[in-house]
Scaffold this motif. Structure first.
Motif, PDB file in Angstrom:
ATOM      1  N   THR A 192       0.794  -0.941  -0.086  1.00  0.00           N
ATOM      2  CA  THR A 192       0.228  -0.053  -0.112  1.00  0.00           C
ATOM      3  C   THR A 192       1.001   1.206  -0.104  1.00  0.00           C
ATOM      4  O   THR A 192       2.289   1.215   0.462  1.00  0.00           O
ATOM      5  CB  THR A 192      -1.032  -0.335   1.199  1.00  0.00           C
ATOM      6  OG1 THR A 192      -0.031   0.049   2.461  1.00  0.00           O
ATOM      7  CG2 THR A 192      -1.551  -1.294   1.228  1.00  0.00           C
ATOM      8  N   LYS A 193       0.254   2.502  -0.237  1.00  0.00           N
ATOM      9  CA  LYS A 193       1.022   3.722  -0.237  1.00  0.00           C
ATOM     10  C   LYS A 193       1.446   3.976   1.088  1.00  0.00           C
ATOM     11  O   LYS A 193       2.547   4.439   1.255  1.00  0.00           O
ATOM     12  CB  LYS A 193       0.111   4.778  -0.769  1.00  0.00           C
ATOM     13  CG  LYS A 193       0.786   6.036  -1.050  1.00  0.00           C
ATOM     14  CD  LYS A 193      -0.058   7.030  -1.823  1.00  0.00           C
ATOM     15  CE  LYS A 193       0.773   8.240  -2.223  1.00  0.00           C
ATOM     16  NZ  LYS A 193       1.752   7.914  -3.279  1.00  0.00           N
ATOM     17  N   ASN A 252      -0.958  -2.928 -10.895  1.00  0.00           N
ATOM     18  CA  ASN A 252      -1.745  -1.805 -10.013  1.00  0.00           C
ATOM     19  C   ASN A 252      -1.272  -1.463  -8.915  1.00  0.00           C
ATOM     20  O   ASN A 252      -1.556  -0.425  -8.124  1.00  0.00           O
ATOM     21  CB  ASN A 252      -3.264  -2.657 -10.066  1.00  0.00           C
ATOM     22  CG  ASN A 252      -3.795  -2.833 -11.314  1.00  0.00           C
ATOM     23  OD1 ASN A 252      -3.545  -1.866 -12.168  1.00  0.00           O
ATOM     24  ND2 ASN A 252      -5.038  -3.653 -11.647  1.00  0.00           N
ATOM     25  N   THR A 253      -0.640  -2.660  -8.128  1.00  0.00           N
ATOM     26  CA  THR A 253       0.067  -2.225  -6.825  1.00  0.00           C
ATOM     27  C   THR A 253       1.204  -1.276  -6.881  1.00  0.00           C
ATOM     28  O   THR A 253       1.135  -0.198  -6.344  1.00  0.00           O
ATOM     29  CB  THR A 253       0.673  -3.577  -6.095  1.00  0.00           C
ATOM     30  OG1 THR A 253      -0.427  -4.379  -6.137  1.00  0.00           O
ATOM     31  CG2 THR A 253       1.311  -3.309  -4.821  1.00  0.00           C
ATOM     32  N   LYS A 261       1.468   1.063  -9.387  1.00  0.00           N
ATOM     33  CA  LYS A 261       1.011   2.360  -9.748  1.00  0.00           C
ATOM     34  C   LYS A 261       0.181   3.040  -8.584  1.00  0.00           C
ATOM     35  O   LYS A 261       0.235   4.111  -8.075  1.00  0.00           O
ATOM     36  CB  LYS A 261      -0.194   2.098 -10.754  1.00  0.00           C
ATOM     37  CG  LYS A 261       0.567   1.988 -12.224  1.00  0.00           C
ATOM     38  CD  LYS A 261      -0.567   1.810 -13.110  1.00  0.00           C
ATOM     39  CE  LYS A 261      -0.141   1.475 -14.530  1.00  0.00           C
ATOM     40  NZ  LYS A 261      -1.099   1.449 -15.575  1.00  0.00           N
ATOM     41  N   GLY A 262      -0.438   2.214  -7.685  1.00  0.00           N
ATOM     42  CA  GLY A 262      -1.233   2.655  -6.456  1.00  0.00           C
ATOM     43  C   GLY A 262      -0.114   3.179  -5.449  1.00  0.00           C
ATOM     44  O   GLY A 262      -0.315   3.984  -4.711  1.00  0.00           O
ATOM     45  N   VAL A 263       0.907   2.599  -5.139  1.00  0.00           N
ATOM     46  CA  VAL A 263       2.098   2.864  -4.119  1.00  0.00           C
ATOM     47  C   VAL A 263       2.612   4.319  -4.711  1.00  0.00           C
ATOM     48  O   VAL A 263       2.919   5.145  -3.815  1.00  0.00           O
ATOM     49  CB  VAL A 263       2.823   1.681  -3.956  1.00  0.00           C
ATOM     50  CG1 VAL A 263       3.853   2.261  -3.031  1.00  0.00           C
ATOM     51  CG2 VAL A 263       2.146   0.619  -3.215  1.00  0.00           C
ATOM     52  N   PHE A 311       2.294   6.042  -7.638  1.00  0.00           N
ATOM     53  CA  PHE A 311       1.713   7.136  -8.690  1.00  0.00           C
ATOM     54  C   PHE A 311       0.575   7.704  -8.285  1.00  0.00           C
ATOM     55  O   PHE A 311      -0.147   8.486  -8.846  1.00  0.00           O
ATOM     56  CB  PHE A 311       1.861   6.801 -10.199  1.00  0.00           C
ATOM     57  CG  PHE A 311       3.121   6.009 -10.440  1.00  0.00           C
ATOM     58  CD1 PHE A 311       4.137   6.905 -10.472  1.00  0.00           C
ATOM     59  CD2 PHE A 311       3.423   4.702 -10.745  1.00  0.00           C
ATOM     60  CE1 PHE A 311       5.599   6.698 -11.131  1.00  0.00           C
ATOM     61  CE2 PHE A 311       4.742   4.285 -11.252  1.00  0.00           C
ATOM     62  CZ  PHE A 311       5.760   5.173 -11.351  1.00  0.00           C
ATOM     63  N   SER A 312      -0.082   7.068  -7.089  1.00  0.00           N
ATOM     64  CA  SER A 312      -1.618   7.792  -6.912  1.00  0.00           C
ATOM     65  C   SER A 312      -1.393   8.805  -6.023  1.00  0.00           C
ATOM     66  O   SER A 312      -0.338   9.229  -5.498  1.00  0.00           O
ATOM     67  CB  SER A 312      -2.028   6.497  -5.984  1.00  0.00           C
ATOM     68  OG  SER A 312      -1.611   6.202  -4.932  1.00  0.00           O
TER      69      SER A 312
END
Length: 220
Positions: A37-38, A212-213, A215-217, A219-220
């Motif tokens: 997670t971020k 997706n992980t 990108k989510g961590v 670049f979100s």
């Protein structure tokens, strides 16, 4: 302090996979802590664990190391797979840079659109056949290893590249007999053989969940 190195990265190949290969080749067991997670990433930043705010990060010998190339150099030096002198080391570094450039083309593929991927596959094939594989084929003429008479990090990186490129183009080694022989020899080494077997810590080809992980961590 934990005796085993601890690898901090996503649960996938990315820029950590060559580090996993290096540890596996020298028979060193390691642990992994995944960034899911971020919040995981931000916690590492708050603790000051990430020089330059980037992963991979490896905890080893009381240090928290970042930068794939620096981590690999430390592993190679610590476990004696970095040549016998400076002259061997510079050639090892050159060969490593070549495989790293080729692998970089593959690392970006999972993040590309379906329209972009065929063009990238063609580029990988073209670069492998015309720029990189001929160099390694010549270097391995009448030799077991790329540099000197012993296994080096350059050999480990090349082995990873051969296996990975074959996942994209299965028959790409058909006109490179020296590379075929090298791959067979490396595959027979107990440590490498174990790493290639199911159930090892080698990661699978990147899937949508991994993409997706990341990108989510980051670049979100």
């Amino acid at each position: 302090m934990c005796d085993k190195p601890i690898l901090h990265y996503f649960n996938g190949r990315g820029r950590m996979e060559c580090i996993r290969w290096a540890f596996a080749a020298v028979g060193v067991e390691f642990e992994e802590k995944y960034l899911d997670t971020k919040e995981d990433y931000e916690q590492m930043l708050k603790k000051g664990d990430l020089l330059f705010q980037q992963v991979p990060m490896v905890e080893i010998d009381g240090m928290k190391l970042v930068s794939t190339k620096a981590i690999l150099s430390y592993i190679a030096g610590k476990y004696n797979i970095y040549g016998k002198d400076l002259k061997e080391r510079v050639f090892i570094d050159m060969y490593i840079d070549g495989t790293s450039d080729l692998m970089a083309l593959i690392l970006t593929m999972p993040f590309q659109t379906e329209e972009e991927k065929p063009k990238q596959r063609d580029l990988i094939k073209q670069r492998a056949l015309n720029r990189y594989f001929p160099v390694y084929e010549k270097a391995l003429e009448k030799k077991k290893y790329l540099v000197g008479n012993n296994l080096s990090l350059a050999d480990v990186n090349l082995m990873e590249a051969l296996v990975t490129v074959e996942e994209v183009h299965f028959d790409i080694l058909q006109n490179f007999p020296n590379l075929q022989a090298f791959k067979a020899s490396m595959s027979a080494m107990p440590a490498i053989k174990k790493f290639l077997e199911p159930g090892s810590k080698r990661k699978p080809i990147a899937d949508e969940k991994y993409v997706n992980t990341v990108k989510g961590v980051l670049f979100s």
